[in-house]
Design an enzyme around this catalytic site. Structure first.
Site, mmCIF file in Angstrom:
data_model
loop_
_atom_site.group_PDB
_atom_site.id
_atom_site.type_symbol
_atom_site.label_atom_id
_atom_site.label_comp_id
_atom_site.label_asym_id
_atom_site.label_seq_id
_atom_site.Cartn_x
_atom_site.Cartn_y
_atom_site.Cartn_z
ATOM 1 N N ASP A 219 65.288 -5.286 41.859
ATOM 2 C CA ASP A 219 65.780 -3.890 42.072
ATOM 3 C C ASP A 219 66.157 -3.192 40.652
ATOM 4 O O ASP A 219 66.249 -2.038 40.571
ATOM 5 C CB ASP A 219 66.516 -3.475 43.234
ATOM 6 C CG ASP A 219 68.179 -4.030 43.038
ATOM 7 O OD1 ASP A 219 68.319 -4.839 42.228
ATOM 8 O OD2 ASP A 219 68.878 -3.717 43.880
ATOM 9 N N LYS B 269 63.299 -8.073 32.786
ATOM 10 C CA LYS B 269 62.514 -8.295 34.008
ATOM 11 C C LYS B 269 61.595 -7.252 34.134
ATOM 12 O O LYS B 269 60.589 -7.399 34.762
ATOM 13 C CB LYS B 269 63.654 -8.206 35.115
ATOM 14 C CG LYS B 269 64.681 -9.276 35.112
ATOM 15 C CD LYS B 269 64.182 -10.779 35.463
ATOM 16 C CE LYS B 269 63.622 -10.723 36.679
ATOM 17 N NZ LYS B 269 63.128 -12.095 37.152
HETATM 18 P P1 NAD Z 1 70.276 -18.248 38.740
HETATM 19 O O1 NAD Z 1 70.885 -17.813 37.642
HETATM 20 O O2 NAD Z 1 71.132 -18.748 39.957
HETATM 21 O O3 NAD Z 1 69.181 -19.479 38.775
HETATM 22 C C1 NAD Z 1 68.321 -19.355 37.843
HETATM 23 C C2 NAD Z 1 67.579 -20.988 37.591
HETATM 24 O O4 NAD Z 1 66.651 -20.757 36.699
HETATM 25 C C3 NAD Z 1 68.550 -22.071 37.289
HETATM 26 O O5 NAD Z 1 68.152 -23.130 38.329
HETATM 27 C C4 NAD Z 1 68.178 -22.324 36.052
HETATM 28 O O6 NAD Z 1 68.450 -23.712 35.551
HETATM 29 C C5 NAD Z 1 66.698 -21.884 35.933
HETATM 30 N N1 NAD Z 1 66.221 -21.604 34.563
HETATM 31 C C6 NAD Z 1 66.639 -20.738 33.620
HETATM 32 N N2 NAD Z 1 65.882 -20.594 32.805
HETATM 33 C C7 NAD Z 1 65.015 -21.452 32.702
HETATM 34 C C8 NAD Z 1 63.648 -21.782 31.914
HETATM 35 N N3 NAD Z 1 63.765 -21.301 30.708
HETATM 36 N N4 NAD Z 1 62.847 -22.659 32.580
HETATM 37 C C9 NAD Z 1 63.228 -23.296 33.725
HETATM 38 N N5 NAD Z 1 64.141 -23.011 34.457
HETATM 39 C C10 NAD Z 1 64.934 -22.191 33.884
HETATM 40 O O7 NAD Z 1 69.296 -17.111 39.304
HETATM 41 P P2 NAD Z 1 69.030 -16.450 40.769
HETATM 42 O O8 NAD Z 1 70.143 -15.573 41.100
HETATM 43 O O9 NAD Z 1 68.705 -17.442 41.710
HETATM 44 O O10 NAD Z 1 68.065 -15.572 40.508
HETATM 45 C C11 NAD Z 1 66.470 -16.110 40.983
HETATM 46 C C12 NAD Z 1 65.531 -15.039 40.424
HETATM 47 O O11 NAD Z 1 65.859 -13.692 41.209
HETATM 48 C C13 NAD Z 1 65.688 -14.181 39.030
HETATM 49 O O12 NAD Z 1 64.357 -14.076 38.445
HETATM 50 C C14 NAD Z 1 66.516 -13.120 39.033
HETATM 51 O O13 NAD Z 1 66.231 -12.029 38.217
HETATM 52 C C15 NAD Z 1 65.980 -12.517 40.507
HETATM 53 N N6 NAD Z 1 66.778 -11.855 41.416
HETATM 54 C C16 NAD Z 1 68.318 -12.248 41.609
HETATM 55 C C17 NAD Z 1 69.216 -11.397 42.384
HETATM 56 C C18 NAD Z 1 70.346 -11.775 42.807
HETATM 57 O O14 NAD Z 1 71.054 -11.258 43.314
HETATM 58 N N7 NAD Z 1 70.867 -13.188 42.476
HETATM 59 C C19 NAD Z 1 68.673 -10.195 42.789
HETATM 60 C C20 NAD Z 1 67.360 -9.776 42.544
HETATM 61 C C21 NAD Z 1 66.475 -10.519 41.961
#
Ligand code: NAD
Length: 314
Positions: free
Chosen positions: A125, A152
């Site tokens: 968002d 993003k």
């Molecule tokens: P997170 O930071 O908990 O996990 C990210 C994962 O990606 C980790 O396991 C990490 O090791 C892996 N990673 C990072 N860089 C990498 C790379 N270059 N190559 C391979 N693996 C890699 O993130 P999250 O909170 O689970 O978010 C997941 C997705 O959802 C993201 O794209 C984030 O932008 C999106 N998102 C998150 C939220 C939230 O509230 N957490 C809300 C909306 C969208």
């Protein structure tokens, strides 16, 4: 339509990704997970998933990955995701969130058309920036406020343009703030709970009046599987929530659960630079597919606060 069976996940050891992987494995779908095992990767989930016969793991960076294994959909969760880190140093955010996505799109394009997976980009968002009243629709202009959100938003542009130019099939999914068990303790709920448990005050940016919507990770997983199975191709889906709270209200709720008096529960620091005042999503489109959030924040929070386990992380 037959169920989607062969799923390539990137970032499947992260907070949202691991809940998605677990559900797919329990549903007996075949999951390949590519993760570089960053600080945010959950080591306990790594062990848990390895026990499933329908699971394969590849330790790799999405930016330097050289080939895509056979799959029906690619769901890209991999990202640098913490806004404070992006404000301190945005370089890694550009590398993973933008160049990493470009690489995955190129690997998708390199396949023969019938073998290309549907590309599902997990966006946020935050790409819309904030909104004081009303809710953002998928067609709204993107006005990201911080470097994380900017990378993003840029990735979303890549996905749409690779769709238009090269004909890859895609969806962009924009969930709101997720909460749930076993989030890395840099984000508001686990970090504040962990500090209060150690007798330290949580850290509150500014006066804590800014508003976030809260969506349970399992509701996000439900939405993703709904979109994978019945979503319209080549369109964006917002995934919102019915719970809007000021950050100070979240801290108050955590303090109550842990029995910490409010005057000791948090300390205010300077507001985050570029702080967004409120996010809100119009998610009519995904609701028309039959999805709605089912978990209630105030019912789930207590077990989440108590399930905090920092030993899962490096
Ligand atoms: P997170 O930071 O908990 O996990 C990210 C994962 O990606 C980790 O396991 C990490 O090791 C892996 N990673 C990072 N860089 C990498 C790379 N270059 N190559 C391979 N693996 C890699 O993130 P999250 O909170 O689970 O978010 C997941 C997705 O959802 C993201 O794209 C984030 O932008 C999106 N998102 C998150 C939220 C939230 O509230 N957490 C809300 C909306 C969208």
């Amino acid at each position: 339509m037959p169920r989607t069976e062969l799923i390539l996940v990137t970032g499947g050891l992260g907070f949202i990704g691991k809940h998605f992987v677990r559900r797919c494995l329990q549903e007996k779908r075949f999951v390949r997970n590519v993760d570089k095992i960053s600080y945010a990767a959950d080591r306990a989930a790594m062990e848990e998933f390895a026990a499933y016969p329908n699971y394969r793991f590849h330790e790799a960076d999405i930016r330097s990955l050289e080939f895509l294994p056979e799959c029906d959909v690619l769901v890209n969760f991999a990202a640098e995701s913490h806004v404070d880190n992006a404000i301190a140093n945005a370089r890694n955010f550009s590398r993973t969130n933008f160049l990493g996505v470009e690489n995955l799109l190129e690997l998708t394009r390199a396949k023969q058309a019938p073998e290309r997976p549907r590309f599902i980009q997990i966006s946020t968002d935050e790409v819309y920036g904030d909104i004081d009243k009303g809710s953002h629709r998928e067609s709204d202009m993107l006005t990201p406020s911080n470097p994380y959100a900017a990378t993003k938003a840029a990735a979303d542009m890549l996905v749409k343009s690779w769709g238009r130019t090269y004909g890859i099939t895609w969806n962009i999914v924009r969930p709101t703030n997720n909460y749930g068990p076993h989030q890395y303790p840099e984000k508001l709920i686990p970090k504040s709970s962990w500090r209060m448990r150690r007798g330290l005050p949580a850290i509150m940016h500014g006066d804590g009046s800014y508003v976030r919507s809260w969506l349970h990770t399992e509701d996000t997983v439900d939405a993703l599987l709904t979109i994978i199975e019945s979503g319209e191709r080549n369109r964006i889906y917002n995934v919102g929530s019915e719970t809007e709270l000021q950050n100070i209200e979240v801290l108050r709720a955590i303090a109550k659960i842990l029995g910490v008096p409010e005057e000791k529960a948090w300390v205010a620091i300077e507001d985050r630079s570029g702080q967004d005042t409120r996010y809100s999503l119009d998610d009519t489109a995904v609701r028309k597919l039959g999805w709605k959030p089912r978990r209630r924040f105030h019912e789930e929070l207590e077990s989440i606060v108590h399930s905090l386990d920092f030993t899962r992380f490096a």
